[in-house]
Design an enzyme around this catalytic site. Structure first.
Site, PDB file in Angstrom:
ATOM      1  CE1 TYR A  93      -3.539 -13.181   9.148  1.00  0.00           C
ATOM      2  CE2 TYR A  93      -1.943 -12.336   7.562  1.00  0.00           C
ATOM      3  CZ  TYR A  93      -3.231 -12.376   8.064  1.00  0.00           C
ATOM      4  OH  TYR A  93      -4.229 -11.626   7.463  1.00  0.00           O
ATOM      5  CE  LYS A 101      -6.567 -14.272   6.866  1.00  0.00           C
ATOM      6  NZ  LYS A 101      -8.049 -14.282   6.832  1.00  0.00           N
TER       7      LYS A 101
END
Length: 286
Positions: A185, A189
């Site tokens: 994750y 990002k």
């Protein structure tokens, strides 16, 4: 009375991805509210029934002045995105503001609603599930780039060839500060953050603004997704603290879009008061 922000945004066409819930939904309402009903909204997500309900709710609150186009769309599918943009009705074709708020892909859309991206699990290498990894990258990175590439050519043609419009990418504190159990994750990002900064530099000779908004802890369905629907684990994430709401992030997005054309809110990091980093938070006893 209309605010200066409302006057600048009046009559514009706003395209929001991941608009069926969370930050995307709140952003749609905040744009409509700030413009006092003078606006065109394109709301894209996989959950078209939710989008139609949002369109009805906006019509009920703001009347016919806000024209809403709900659109079922999987942004991870580049061909589908190009076809969608190419077939927009004439009155919606010139998008002034693109809000890249990532949405779910594949079967996940049928289970949960997401806010500013998708996170699955807390596994560490070498135990990361390949399917989870692929879903996160397709949702958070590939989809955002697909939308940007589809919309950008029309923005570049405007203003006598000097370009015009805003591209607002919703990132995360995770893109600035990786943490244990969030490697994939955080990587997605970080990719959003890097893409945003590169795009701003590539478009520096145009009048297109590239804006990054990175939320800290926001209470949405995000943690329910991470823990595969385990409400106990999801609730524990927010125990003893007051996280941000999707409305808080929506206000920042609309504020950035509503500045004078020469003002770029290039990089925004938003924390709740109890948070100082991705992993440092104060929690009251519960």
């Amino acid at each position: 009375m209309a605010t200066s922000t409302g006057k600048r945004l009046a009559g514009k066409t706003i395209l929001i991805t991941g608009a069926s819930s969370g930050i995307g939904r709140s952003t749609a309402f905040e744009f409509a509210r700030e413009c006092h009903g003078n606006l065109k909204l394109i709301l894209a997500a996989r959950r078209v029934d939710s989008l139609k309900q949002i369109a009805a709710d906006i019509a009920g609150e703001f009347g016919d002045g806000v024209r809403v186009l709900p659109a079922e769309l999987d942004i991870s599918n580049a061909t589908q995105v190009r076809e969608f943009v190419g077939k927009l009705p004439a009155e919606f074709q010139e998008v002034d503001v693109l809000v890249n708020n990532a949405l779910a892909t594949q079967q996940e859309a049928d289970k949960f609603q997401y806010h500013s991206g998708l996170v699955k699990g807390v596994a560490k290498a070498p135990d990361i599930v390949e399917e989870d990894m692929n879903i996160m990258f397709m949702t958070n990175v590939t989809g955002l780039i697909n939308m940007t590439q589809a919309i950008l050519p029309t923005m570049l043609k405007r203003n006598g060839g000097n370009g015009a419009g805003d591209i607002i990418n919703i990132g995360s504190i995770a893109g600035r500060e990786p943490y244990v159990g969030g490697s994939i994750y955080c990587a997605t990002k970080a990719a959003v953050r890097t893409f945003t900064e590169s795009l701003r530099k590539e478009l520096i000779s145009t009048r297109i603004r590239v804006i990054g908004v990175d939320p800290g802890q926001v209470e949405t369905e995000f943690s329910m997704v991470r823990f595969n629907g385990d409400k106990g684990k999801a609730d524990a994430v927010y125990a003893g603290c007051e996280p941000l709401t999707p409305d808080d992030i929506a206000e920042a997005i609309v504020f950035a879009a509503g500045r004078r054309e020469n003002v770029v809110i290039a990089d925004t990091l938003i924390f709740p008061n109890h948070q100082a980093s991705a992993t440092i938070m104060h929690r009251n006893p519960v």
